[in-house]
Every structure is written in C-alpha cells, then in structure tokens.
Design a protein around this motif. Sequence first.
Motif, mmCIF file in Angstrom:
data_model
loop_
_atom_site.group_PDB
_atom_site.id
_atom_site.type_symbol
_atom_site.label_atom_id
_atom_site.label_comp_id
_atom_site.label_asym_id
_atom_site.label_seq_id
_atom_site.Cartn_x
_atom_site.Cartn_y
_atom_site.Cartn_z
ATOM 1 N N ASN A 315 41.838 43.131 43.613
ATOM 2 C CA ASN A 315 42.227 42.402 42.403
ATOM 3 C C ASN A 315 42.806 41.024 42.701
ATOM 4 N N ASP A 316 43.569 40.896 43.774
ATOM 5 C CA ASP A 316 44.174 39.607 44.097
ATOM 6 C C ASP A 316 43.162 38.600 44.629
ATOM 7 N N GLN A 317 41.948 39.086 44.944
ATOM 8 C CA GLN A 317 40.904 38.195 45.434
ATOM 9 C C GLN A 317 39.964 37.735 44.318
ATOM 10 N N LEU A 318 39.939 38.474 43.217
ATOM 11 C CA LEU A 318 38.987 38.183 42.147
ATOM 12 C C LEU A 318 39.154 36.773 41.573
ATOM 13 N N HIS A 320 40.049 34.155 42.979
ATOM 14 C CA HIS A 320 39.702 33.092 43.930
ATOM 15 C C HIS A 320 38.255 33.176 44.399
ATOM 16 N N ILE A 321 37.534 34.195 43.992
ATOM 17 C CA ILE A 321 36.251 34.508 44.605
ATOM 18 C C ILE A 321 35.220 33.388 44.444
ATOM 19 N N PHE A 322 35.350 32.593 43.364
ATOM 20 C CA PHE A 322 34.381 31.517 43.136
ATOM 21 C C PHE A 322 34.922 30.147 43.556
ATOM 22 N N GLU A 323 36.028 30.129 44.288
ATOM 23 C CA GLU A 323 36.587 28.863 44.751
ATOM 24 C C GLU A 323 35.911 28.429 46.049
ATOM 25 N N ILE A 351 28.822 32.911 35.200
ATOM 26 C CA ILE A 351 28.755 33.896 36.278
ATOM 27 C C ILE A 351 30.143 34.514 36.435
ATOM 28 N N TRP A 352 30.198 35.806 36.633
ATOM 29 C CA TRP A 352 31.489 36.481 36.741
ATOM 30 C C TRP A 352 31.335 37.806 37.486
ATOM 31 N N THR A 361 30.991 46.538 43.728
ATOM 32 C CA THR A 361 31.119 45.256 43.025
ATOM 33 C C THR A 361 29.900 45.038 42.139
ATOM 34 N N THR A 362 30.144 44.528 40.951
ATOM 35 C CA THR A 362 29.056 44.159 40.051
ATOM 36 C C THR A 362 29.231 42.698 39.651
#
Length: 372
Positions: A315-318, A320-323, A351-352, A361-362
């Motif tokens: 959850n703490d990575q979600l 930032h995942i698209f940075e 996109i998400w 992961t989806t």
Amino acid sequence: MAWDFYANNANDALGIVDFTSDDPQKWRFLMVNKRSCELTGYSEEELLEMSTLDIEIRKNPKALKLAFDRRSGLSGKALFEEVFVTKSKKRIPVEINNNYITVEGYIFCLAVVRDISKRKELEEQMVIHLKKEEELRKSEQDLRRQLEHQVTDMSQFIRSLVHEIKTPLTPIKAAAEELEYQCTDNQNQTALVKQVMSGCERINRRASELFDVFKGELGILKLDLQYTDIKEILDETCLFWGEEARFNKLSFTRYFEENLPLLHIDAERIREVLDNTLSNSFKFTPAGGTVSIKAAAKENEVEIEISDTGCGIKNDQLEHIFEAYYTSKSDGLGLGLYLSKLIVTLHGGNIWIDKTSPQGTTAKFTLPIISD
C-alpha cells in the motif's frame, strides 16, 4: 437670477470672461460660479479682480489664438487642457471648453472648466501599468528565449548522450551474434553470449527510455496518431509474451471482446505500455502463477486490464508506483510505468492500479474511442 440658479448648481466651474481687449492680461472675469471659487480657492471678489492668465500656468496658445481669431470676426471654440494654480499654490489639471460670442462689439467667452485630476491620476496609473506590462512582456520573452536555448542545448546533449551509449552496442551485438553462431556446440558459451546480447538490448532500451522521459518532462514527446485495430496490437503482443510465459512456466490467459473499435492511437507507444505492464507482471509472478490480459469496450473508451497472481504491491508503494525513477526492484531505473502513464495520458486515457484486486496486481488503462 437664472445665472445664479444654474451656475451655482453646476458640477463644473463656470466663468464669463471679457476678451475685448488686445492685451490678454486684461481678459478679466465678469462672472464666476461657486464651483470656480471651490476649485481655485479664491473668493468671488478676488476672481473678479483677476485675469485668466493669473491662474493658468501654461497660458495655452490654442486658447489665445482662438480668442484673437474671434476678435478678427472668426467664430471658434476651444477645448484644451490647462493647469490652474490655486490660491494655496496647488496645481490642478483642468479641461477648458471655451465658447466665444460677440455682443455689440464686445467679445465674451463662456468658459466651462472641469477638474480632471482623477482622470490624470488614472492616466498616469495606466501609463505606469502599461510600462510595467511591457517590461514584464519583454522579461517573459527573454526568459522564454533563454529557456528555449536551454531546452535545445539539453535536448542536443541528451540526444548525443543516447547516441554515444547506443553506438557501441551495434558492433557488440553483431559480435555476440557471430559468437552465438560459432558456439552452437558449447552450451556454456552460448549462455554467456545470450547474456551479452540481453545486456545490449537492456542498455538500448534504458537509453531510449531516458530520452523519452526527458521529452515527456518538457512536453515535447510527440505521438504518431493513426486509426488502428487495437486487437491486432494485442494479438502481436500476446505472441511474444506467450513464449515468455512458457519459458518461465507461467500460465498466460487472454480475453478480448469481439469487434473492438478502431482507436486513434500511436501503435508503437501503446505496445510500449503493454510491454512495460506485462514485464512487471512476469517479473513478480513466480513459476506456476498466472498472468492475464483482457480488453473490452466501455461506453466511449476501451479498457485494457493486465493482472497477475504475483506478490502484489504494498500500500505504501501504490502512491509512488507511477513516479519517475521510483522502483521496488534491485535493478532498473523505475521509468517503465512512468512512461506508460505519460503515453496513456497523452492519448487522453487513464492508467491505474486496481486496489480491489484480491491477489497479485491488476493494472488497468483506458484509451478513448474517437470517431472520424
């Protein structure tokens, strides 16, 4: 008297001046209203003892000429600006409207004087504002030119850097292919050669990603948009990743809705998005797991979904995942998903990561359906 009623209720200063004399110093006030006294600070008695030139600074030549023209039998009016000096030595800008009349050889002038101090203040403020605006415009132009030069220089630097990185890869890859051909009987050497070739491809891909990120951050990443059959792109992508799935002992499933519409897209860029997303799913899904890809039309867009049964994203990575440059892996620059988001956004889509996915992961992204 009618003069007292109308003149003393007027908003402007009114005065009747005797212009008969050839000497402007003898152009005396004959009548003045209350507003004239308020404007100049003189009493009525004082004004009736004064010449118009006693309170005018510039002694406007236009008014003098028109007065003399009138004395010569020419008709005329004068509308001009002047500066009055009050009894307290205060300077007041005024607008004077002179109307000249002749009665039995005498020349008179009805002067309507309006205080234009506020108008002048506004004009001065406007001049200052326009000057500042012009300075800001020039400053903005200078900054824009500087930025354009910096962008051009940086673009050339990045382009040269990417070129310098990629150029040595061509002979390395060619030599590796020749070694692979010569080492068909030696499995250990063949494996080493394949690692070299894989490394070349990885470096080439990373260099291209860096250049794309640079262009994206500057807003100069362009799309080659054409109406394209999205199903063809999906089928071609699945051919490659199907082989990867067999090699990695993964189950790879697909479901594409029938009769998907043509999309106005950059086909190569959408392939990048698919490859980046599938690459992550394959990396984080252990042998025996499943990777799935689906596509379906929904109202005015096509939604593509890629899911896996891997370890999922914390959850703490979600957030930032698209940075850019963010990665949870030990290798890589963390540019794949950032570029994917950039490309999808340029297409007008979204996109998400679906947080409701019960396992793994989806990832989902949409592309708009645009009619001709």
